[in-house]
Design a protein around this motif. Structure first.
Motif, short mmCIF file in Angstrom:
data_model
loop_
_atom_site.label_atom_id
_atom_site.label_comp_id
_atom_site.label_asym_id
_atom_site.label_seq_id
_atom_site.Cartn_x
_atom_site.Cartn_y
_atom_site.Cartn_z
N UNK A 65 0.83 -1.20 0.00
CA UNK A 65 0.00 0.00 0.00
C UNK A 65 0.87 1.26 0.00
N UNK A 66 0.33 2.35 -0.50
CA UNK A 66 1.07 3.61 -0.47
C UNK A 66 1.38 3.96 0.98
N UNK A 67 2.65 4.20 1.33
CA UNK A 67 3.00 4.50 2.72
C UNK A 67 2.19 5.66 3.29
N UNK A 68 1.77 5.51 4.53
CA UNK A 68 0.94 6.54 5.18
C UNK A 68 1.65 7.88 5.21
N UNK A 69 2.97 7.85 5.41
CA UNK A 69 3.73 9.10 5.46
C UNK A 69 3.68 9.85 4.15
N UNK A 70 3.70 9.11 3.04
CA UNK A 70 3.61 9.74 1.72
C UNK A 70 2.23 10.38 1.53
N UNK A 71 1.19 9.66 1.89
CA UNK A 71 -0.17 10.19 1.77
C UNK A 71 -0.34 11.48 2.56
N UNK A 72 0.14 11.47 3.81
CA UNK A 72 0.00 12.65 4.66
C UNK A 72 0.81 13.82 4.11
N UNK A 73 2.01 13.52 3.65
CA UNK A 73 2.87 14.58 3.12
C UNK A 73 2.24 15.23 1.89
N UNK A 74 1.74 14.40 0.97
CA UNK A 74 1.14 14.94 -0.25
C UNK A 74 -0.14 15.72 0.06
#
Length: 276
Positions: A65-74
């Motif tokens: 899955x797309x890493x949670x940190x990437x989702x939050x950052x974007x």
């Protein structure tokens, strides 16, 4: 190159309109991302909301899955970019809970970039230990990474007695420092050169001291008029001063002062013994 090829592609532009599953099944595969050398691909609408994504593990290269940190950052950064020109991309770095990251963003348009932008294409890769090791092997440099702090101005070079450390910042999408890349190297060449220079300088300095003290004692045994004796003393002091300039880096302050005192007192034997 990857970002431009995918963002300015008719198939991607059409996908942002119809979200067809054929595009996802054909293009968003583990093999595709692995071949491109990236860890994730993200499609976001004009407001920055993620429409679709694909991610793989940096080490195993298997789908995750797309890493949670990437989702939050974007979610926080994309709305601030205001990117609308399809021929303009933005690249940067980030320090996330999953690790340091490099990423790029470009507005989506048709193949020649003539259509109005319809969303954003984002791709990126983590600077994993494996990738850092590959960079170190390629550059032959012990590269290190750390989060950018506050109160430190970069780029900077720090000098120490045995090592040389250089830093450079990698900015984030917002232009502010995100990561600091650093290389620390032994000052081998500097140390060898300094040793050679100091050794040679000390030898010349000692030779000058022996010469000037010996000359002073020799002249002192000759009966000289007062004005010649004054000139002799000044010559001794001037020459001794020049010699001490060469010795200064090779002697401790205490030893330097002692040699100066011995020179002034014309004690040649003691001065030479101390220098030895």
């Amino acid at each position: 190159v990857v970002t431009n090829d995918w963002a300015l592609w008719d198939d991607t532009y059409n996908f942002m309109h119809n979200h067809n599953s054929a595009y996802v099944g054909t293009n968003l595969t583990d093999q595709t991302l692995s071949s491109l050398g990236v860890d994730f691909i993200v499609f976001a609408d004009s407001s920055g909301r993620i429409v679709a994504s694909k991610a793989i593990d940096p080490d195993s290269r298997h789908g995750v899955p797309l890493p949670a940190g990437v989702s939050s950052y974007l979610a926080t950064q994309l709305p601030k970019l205001h990117l609308t020109n399809p021929n303009t991309a933005k690249a940067g770095a980030a320090n996330l809970s999953e690790g340091p990251l490099l990423l790029a963003v470009q507005p989506i348009s048709n193949g020649d970039g003539s259509a109005p932008s319809d969303g954003l294409f984002i791709t990126g890769c983590f600077l994993s230990q494996g990738r850092l090791a590959a960079i170190r092997k390629l550059t032959l440099l012990p590269l290190g990474l750390r989060p950018a702090g506050t109160g430190v101005r970069y780029p900077a070079t720090a000098l120490a007695a045995q090592t040389l450390t250089s830093h450079a910042t990698i900015p984030g999408l917002d232009g502010r420092p995100a990561l600091v890349a650093g290389v620390t190297q032994p000052r081998t060449a500097f140390t060898l050169t300094r040793t050679a220079v100091l050794s040679g300088g000390a030898a010349l300095g000692i030779f000058g001291l022996i010469l000037v003290v010996g000359l002073g004692l020799t002249l002192d045994t000759v009966v000289l008029p007062d004005h010649l004796r004054a000139q002799q003393s000044q010559m001794i002091l001037d020459t001794a001063s020049a010699s001490m300039d060469r010795l200064r880096d090779g002697l401790t302050p205490g030893a330097t002062a002692a040699v100066c005192q011995l020179i002034l007192e014309h004690s040649a034997a003691d001065a030479v013994a101390l220098c030895d």
